[in-house]
Design a protein around this motif. Structure first.
Motif, PDB file in Angstrom:
ATOM      1  N   UNK A 103      31.295  46.147  35.480  1.00 60.56           N
ATOM      2  CA  UNK A 103      31.508  46.885  36.736  1.00 60.56           C
ATOM      3  C   UNK A 103      30.783  46.184  37.880  1.00 60.56           C
ATOM      4  N   UNK A 104      29.604  45.660  37.600  1.00 55.69           N
ATOM      5  CA  UNK A 104      28.838  44.949  38.639  1.00 55.69           C
ATOM      6  C   UNK A 104      29.488  43.588  38.891  1.00 55.69           C
ATOM      7  N   UNK A 105      29.877  42.912  37.816  1.00 58.58           N
ATOM      8  CA  UNK A 105      30.483  41.585  37.927  1.00 58.58           C
ATOM      9  C   UNK A 105      31.751  41.628  38.789  1.00 58.58           C
ATOM     10  N   UNK A 106      32.529  42.723  38.645  1.00 59.21           N
ATOM     11  CA  UNK A 106      33.777  42.777  39.417  1.00 59.21           C
ATOM     12  C   UNK A 106      33.490  42.898  40.915  1.00 59.21           C
ATOM     13  N   UNK A 107      32.329  43.462  41.273  1.00 62.06           N
ATOM     14  CA  UNK A 107      31.969  43.552  42.701  1.00 62.06           C
ATOM     15  C   UNK A 107      31.288  42.286  43.187  1.00 62.06           C
TER      16      UNK A 107
END
Ligand code: HEM
Length: 297
Positions: free
Chosen positions: A90-94
């Protein structure tokens, strides 16, 4: 895969990811599994590459994010980590610029901080890989002190590192369906403090877990010295833990250019470079000579 370019932009993204991870870990109460993800990643890769080196099979570049591959997260010893990998996604996608390798290690650092543990210096720049290590190289919880030394010494870690890092079990619990063990090590498994050592010294308590590798720390006099110290002095534990955690997260990893280092501390970004230091020193020396000559005139 190539090394990431750790420029100002990258460091800013790391800072934002740190904030995202703080929020994520607080809202899901998932600090323990995030810490375990970072620890296992560093350790499994290092142990297997040490062996690869001995066999001249290839070179290794440090904790490299390969755990996101199904082949690796399905290893028995990684049981339960898929959840942590998905949360990190979820963090990587942002923040797509950040490598998985940096992200997973940052998650470990943030997990310790948000549960009340010490601030751990984090240096970004790890590169990603999709090549997984072999299975079965991690410490076996059913063994004793010689086994722990065998695994950790190979990575250049000391008796002090082994005991301080074992204090990571102040967080979380064992799950029967994952490891066959059951229960937390401390009464407050979402709080990072020195209670792992306090409980270890008390002996077995109803409802709390002590693995054979935890008990081994008491039976060995060199390990025992640190167990007693950390049970008495939480500051000493925090200081040594922060140092050992940093070492573990940087196994085989060196910041990109040997003369320069990027330090991210308390949200402030400091860039230190050998060139910068040399220029500053030259300016001071020249000003000194200029001043001396001016006075002599
Ligand atoms: C010294 C050798 C070690 C052994 C044999 C070992 C073994 C284990 C085992 C068997 C579990 C239970 C897994 C489960 O059932 O969910 C566990 C959990 C855990 N370990 Fe370790 N561990 C070691 C070192 C470390 C280190 C160095 C750290 C971090 C610095 C760490 C952090 C954790 C955490 C946070 C959990 C709880 C995970 C959760 O609640 O989901 N361990 N460990």
């Amino acid at each position: 895969m190539a090394l990431p370019v750790v420029d100002t932009e990258y460091v800013k993204e790391v800072d934002k990811a740190r904030r995202d991870l703080r929020a994520l870990i607080a809202s899901r109460n998932c600090a323990p599994i995030m810490l375990r993800l970072a620890y296992l990643l560093s350790l499994s890769l290092f142990v297997s590459v040490e062996i690869a080196r001995n066999e001249n099979e290839g070179k290794w570049s440090g904790p490299n994010g390969s755990i996101r591959s199904e082949e690796e997260y399905s290893h028995g010893s990684n049981s339960g980590l898929k959840k942590a990998i998905d949360w990190c996604e979820e963090v990587k996608s942002k923040r797509p610029k950040i490598t998985y390798a940096d992200l997973y290690q940052l998650a470990g650092v943030v997990a310790v901080e948000v549960t009340g543990g010490p601030t751990i210096d984090f240096v970004p720049g790890r590169k990603d890989s999709i090549v997984s290590p072999k299975e079965g190289r991690l410490p076996d919880a059913k063994q004793g002190a010689p086994h722990l030394r065998d695994i950790f010494y190979r990575m250049g870690l000391s008796d002090k590192d082994i005991v301080a890092l074992s204090g990571g079990h102040t967080l979380g619990r064992a799950h029967p369906e994952r490891s066959g063990f059951d229960g937390p090590w401390t009464m407050e498994p979402l709080k990072f403090d020195n209670s792992y050592f306090v409980e270890l010294l008390k002996g077995e308590s109803e409802g709390l877990l002590q693995l054979p590798t935890d008990k081994a720390l008491l039976d060995d006099p060199k390990f025992g010295h640190y167990v007693e110290l950390y049970a008495k002095d939480e500051d000493a534990f925090f200081r040594d833990y922060a140092e050992s955690h940093k070492k573990l997260s940087e196994l085989g990893f060196a910041p990109r250019s040997p003369g320069s280092k990027v330090i991210v501390k308390d949200g402030t970004i400091l860039a230190q470079s050998a060139v910068g230091v040399a220029v500053a020193a030259a300016v001071v020396i020249l000003s000194y000579f200029y001043e001396v000559r001016r006075k002599m005139k």
